[in-house]
Design a protein around this motif. Structure first.
Motif, short mmCIF file in Angstrom:
data_model
loop_
_atom_site.label_atom_id
_atom_site.label_comp_id
_atom_site.label_asym_id
_atom_site.label_seq_id
_atom_site.Cartn_x
_atom_site.Cartn_y
_atom_site.Cartn_z
N ASP A 30 7.25 24.97 22.92
CA ASP A 30 6.63 23.64 22.82
C ASP A 30 6.99 22.80 24.04
O ASP A 30 6.25 21.88 24.41
CB ASP A 30 7.12 22.91 21.55
CG ASP A 30 6.76 23.67 20.29
OD1 ASP A 30 5.61 24.10 20.16
OD2 ASP A 30 7.67 23.84 19.43
N ALA A 31 8.13 23.12 24.64
CA ALA A 31 8.59 22.37 25.80
C ALA A 31 9.43 23.29 26.67
O ALA A 31 10.12 24.19 26.16
CB ALA A 31 9.40 21.15 25.38
N ILE A 32 9.36 23.07 27.98
CA ILE A 32 10.15 23.86 28.92
C ILE A 32 10.90 22.92 29.85
O ILE A 32 10.32 21.96 30.38
CB ILE A 32 9.26 24.83 29.73
CG1 ILE A 32 8.58 25.83 28.79
CG2 ILE A 32 10.09 25.58 30.78
CD1 ILE A 32 7.67 26.82 29.48
N VAL A 33 12.20 23.19 30.03
CA VAL A 33 13.08 22.33 30.80
C VAL A 33 13.71 23.17 31.91
O VAL A 33 14.16 24.30 31.66
CB VAL A 33 14.18 21.72 29.91
CG1 VAL A 33 15.20 20.97 30.73
CG2 VAL A 33 13.55 20.81 28.85
N GLY A 34 13.77 22.61 33.13
CA GLY A 34 14.42 23.37 34.19
C GLY A 34 14.46 22.64 35.50
O GLY A 34 13.87 21.57 35.68
N TYR A 35 15.17 23.24 36.44
CA TYR A 35 15.21 22.74 37.81
C TYR A 35 13.81 22.83 38.39
O TYR A 35 13.07 23.80 38.15
CB TYR A 35 16.21 23.58 38.60
CG TYR A 35 16.08 23.51 40.10
CD1 TYR A 35 16.21 22.30 40.77
CD2 TYR A 35 15.82 24.67 40.84
CE1 TYR A 35 16.09 22.23 42.15
CE2 TYR A 35 15.69 24.61 42.22
CZ TYR A 35 15.82 23.39 42.87
OH TYR A 35 15.69 23.33 44.24
N SER A 36 13.43 21.84 39.18
CA SER A 36 12.05 21.73 39.65
C SER A 36 11.60 22.95 40.45
O SER A 36 10.45 23.37 40.35
CB SER A 36 11.88 20.46 40.48
OG SER A 36 12.82 20.43 41.55
N VAL A 50 2.03 22.65 26.79
CA VAL A 50 3.50 22.63 26.73
C VAL A 50 4.04 21.42 27.51
O VAL A 50 3.61 21.13 28.62
CB VAL A 50 4.08 23.93 27.31
CG1 VAL A 50 5.60 23.86 27.40
CG2 VAL A 50 3.67 25.11 26.44
N LEU A 51 4.99 20.71 26.88
CA LEU A 51 5.68 19.62 27.56
C LEU A 51 6.61 20.20 28.63
O LEU A 51 7.22 21.25 28.42
CB LEU A 51 6.49 18.80 26.57
CG LEU A 51 5.71 18.03 25.50
CD1 LEU A 51 6.67 17.39 24.51
CD2 LEU A 51 4.83 16.97 26.15
N LYS A 52 6.73 19.49 29.75
CA LYS A 52 7.60 19.96 30.83
C LYS A 52 8.54 18.85 31.27
O LYS A 52 8.14 17.69 31.35
CB LYS A 52 6.75 20.43 32.02
CG LYS A 52 5.96 21.70 31.75
CD LYS A 52 5.10 22.10 32.92
CE LYS A 52 3.85 21.22 32.99
NZ LYS A 52 2.89 21.69 34.00
N ARG A 75 11.00 20.62 18.06
CA ARG A 75 10.32 21.48 19.01
C ARG A 75 11.15 22.73 19.36
O ARG A 75 12.37 22.73 19.24
CB ARG A 75 10.04 20.71 20.31
CG ARG A 75 9.02 19.59 20.17
CD ARG A 75 8.71 19.02 21.55
NE ARG A 75 7.63 18.02 21.49
CZ ARG A 75 7.82 16.73 21.37
NH1 ARG A 75 9.06 16.25 21.30
NH2 ARG A 75 6.79 15.89 21.32
N HIS A 76 10.41 23.73 19.80
CA HIS A 76 11.06 24.91 20.39
C HIS A 76 11.12 24.67 21.90
O HIS A 76 10.10 24.63 22.59
CB HIS A 76 10.26 26.18 20.09
CG HIS A 76 10.84 27.42 20.72
ND1 HIS A 76 10.15 28.61 20.82
CD2 HIS A 76 12.07 27.67 21.30
CE1 HIS A 76 10.90 29.52 21.42
NE2 HIS A 76 12.06 28.97 21.71
N VAL A 77 12.31 24.47 22.42
CA VAL A 77 12.51 24.13 23.81
C VAL A 77 13.09 25.34 24.55
O VAL A 77 14.07 25.94 24.10
CB VAL A 77 13.48 22.94 23.97
CG1 VAL A 77 13.62 22.55 25.43
CG2 VAL A 77 13.02 21.77 23.12
N VAL A 78 12.48 25.69 25.67
CA VAL A 78 12.99 26.77 26.51
C VAL A 78 13.62 26.16 27.76
O VAL A 78 12.97 25.41 28.49
CB VAL A 78 11.87 27.75 26.91
CG1 VAL A 78 12.40 28.77 27.91
CG2 VAL A 78 11.34 28.47 25.67
#
Length: 469
Positions: A30-36, A50-52, A75-78
């Motif tokens: 549902d969302a992905i988080v990370g270094y740009s 997907v939210l980023k 949410r399921h966050v990666v």
């Protein structure tokens, strides 16, 4: 609805090296988080819905807290990391925040990825096939004093070592210090692989040596792999052997004695400090340390340049003879080697003519024995491990006459005339190759083991001194 955080490793850069588990997590997120920078590399894999959330370097805490905030909304966050998320990645930070509490109770999973050092290793062969470790040179969160202790531990324990974060704009000197510390424990010829952007289109690979590589060509996108004392270049590959060829091929099982011997020699090599020794002299020093368990031998050993190699060539060619001062030295030279190459060993100490000459000339039997030997075997390798008077006699003959033996090994032991006898040999030898154990130390076993080192020199690269060379 309970949220979920999946911390995933994207692998070293090539999309084909991303695991199916990770691809599935990205597709279902549902969302992905990370270094740009990492987010940009996978944007084509992220569904439009997907939210980023991305940030720049050094803002790992912001990304982790955002992941928990999104998961608290069900949410399921990666959370993505390059390589493997558990190796200098986001996994430990996510778990530590979870441990501290106050961020809800999401389900957390960590999905492995192929690490940068695994990818780099595969690109150059098999350098990490035995015990290895990884060290980061980044001191942003780890004090340099602790990093340096870990470097010394890795170098002294003979680990193959992967070096992460070797250099940045402001961190330029640490890699020079790592090399300096490793050179206190490893030979300068130890292979080093420099792999930049492993598996990516702009991948660069350089194989060099510990003493020869240039730290200035390294950057933050580089992983270094420093071999151990057995690592070597094998054609186009860098190889750290596991020891399969230490097996007894006749019986199909491990030759325990050979394995212990080669292991002992690898340990000795990792603990030696001198970097000025040629390979043949180093091999002889290792034999003397193995015989005595005394690392002072490293300091006391002296040899003419190329002496051990010179003797190796003649002895294994079957064209040499050996003269010893006492039978104990004779007994310590490997019988299988003597028989294989047809080498005769002579000791005149108990020859009846020796006693007669000693009585008539007022000599010790050791001196008299050497006089007889020089007349009958002028081209032999002379090996003195007990009697300083034998070495003094040889030095005098070298000084006064055209006597030109294959060489002289001077290792008598004791307190009277011992040190002087070795000084005499070094002054009188001229072009004659010699090996000397300086000072009062020495002995029959040490003298014999230097001969054994000459026999087995072609096994030095494999650290296998053998028993039947």
């Amino acid at each position: 609805m309970r949220g979920k955080i999946s911390v995933v490793g994207l692998g070293p850069g090539d999309e084909s090296m991303m695991t199916p588990q990770v691809l599935e997590a990205l597709n279902r997120a549902d969302a992905i988080v990370g270094y740009s920078g990492y987010m940009k590399s996978i944007e084509h894999l992220i569904p439009p819905s997907v939210l980023k959330f991305s940030t720049g370097m050094t803002r790992e805490m912001d990304r982790a807290e955002q992941a928990f905030a999104m998961a608290a909304e069900g949410r399921h966050v990666v959370v993505v990391s390059s390589g493997d998320a558990g190796i200098y990645g986001m996994a430990p930070l996510i778990i530590e925040l979870y441990e501290r509490g106050g961020h809800g109770d999401p389900e957390i999973e960590v999905l492995p990825g192929i690490s940068a050092f695994q990818a780099a290793s595969a690109r150059i062969g098999a350098p990490i096939s035995h015990d290895f470790c990884a060290i980061s040179l980044s001191d942003l969160m780890t004090p340099w004093e602790l990093i340096e202790k870990r470097i010394v531990a890795a170098a002294s324990a003979d680990f193959v070592t992967a070096v992460y974060n070797p250099k940045s704009r402001d961190r330029y000197w640490q890699l020079y210090r790592l090399r300096e510390l490793f050179l206190q424990h490893r030979d300068p010829s130890t292979p080093v692989a420099i792999v930049r952007n492993a598996t990516r289109v702009d991948e660069e690979i350089v194989v060099s040596t510990l003493g020869g590589f240039d730290p200035d060509v390294v950057d933050m996108f580089t992983v270094l792999i420093v071999g151990n004392s057995r690592s070597r270049i094998a054609g186009d590959f860098l190889l750290t052997p596991r020891g399969y060829f230490d097996q007894d091929e006749n019986e199909g099982s491990y030759n325990v004695g050979a394995t212990i011997m080669s292991g002992s020699f690898r340990t000795i090599a990792s603990l030696m400090r001198r970097n000025d020794l040629d390979d043949d002299a180093k091999w002889a020093v290792m034999h003397t340390i193995h015989t005595t368990a005394d690392f002072e031998m490293e300091k006391l050993f002296y040899a003419s340049p190329g002496a051990i190699r010179h003797w190796h060539k003649i002895l294994k060619g079957g064209g040499g003879e050996i003269v010893t001062d006492v039978t104990m030295v004779q007994s310590g030279i490997r019988k299988a080697a003597l028989e294989r190459y047809g080498i005769k060993v002579y000791c005149y100490l108990n020859d009846p003519r020796t006693a007669e000459l000693a009585a008539s000339e007022g000599l010790t039997r050791s001196q008299a024995g050497m006089r007889l030997a020089v007349k009958e075997h002028p081209g032999a390798l002379y090996v003195v491990g007990n009697a300083p008077t034998a070495l003094i006699e040889l030095a005098s003959i070298l000084h006064r006459t055209p006597f030109a033996p294959m060489g002289v090994i001077g290792a008598p032991v004791g307190f009277v005339n011992v040190v002087e006898s070795k000084h005499r040999l070094k002054a009188a030898c001229g072009d004659t190759p010699i090996a000397v154990i300086e000072g009062r130390k020495g002995g029959s076993g040490i003298a014999a083991t230097i001969v054994n080192a000459a026999f087995s020199l072609d096994e030095a690269a494999a650290m296998n001194p053998g028993r039947d060379v």
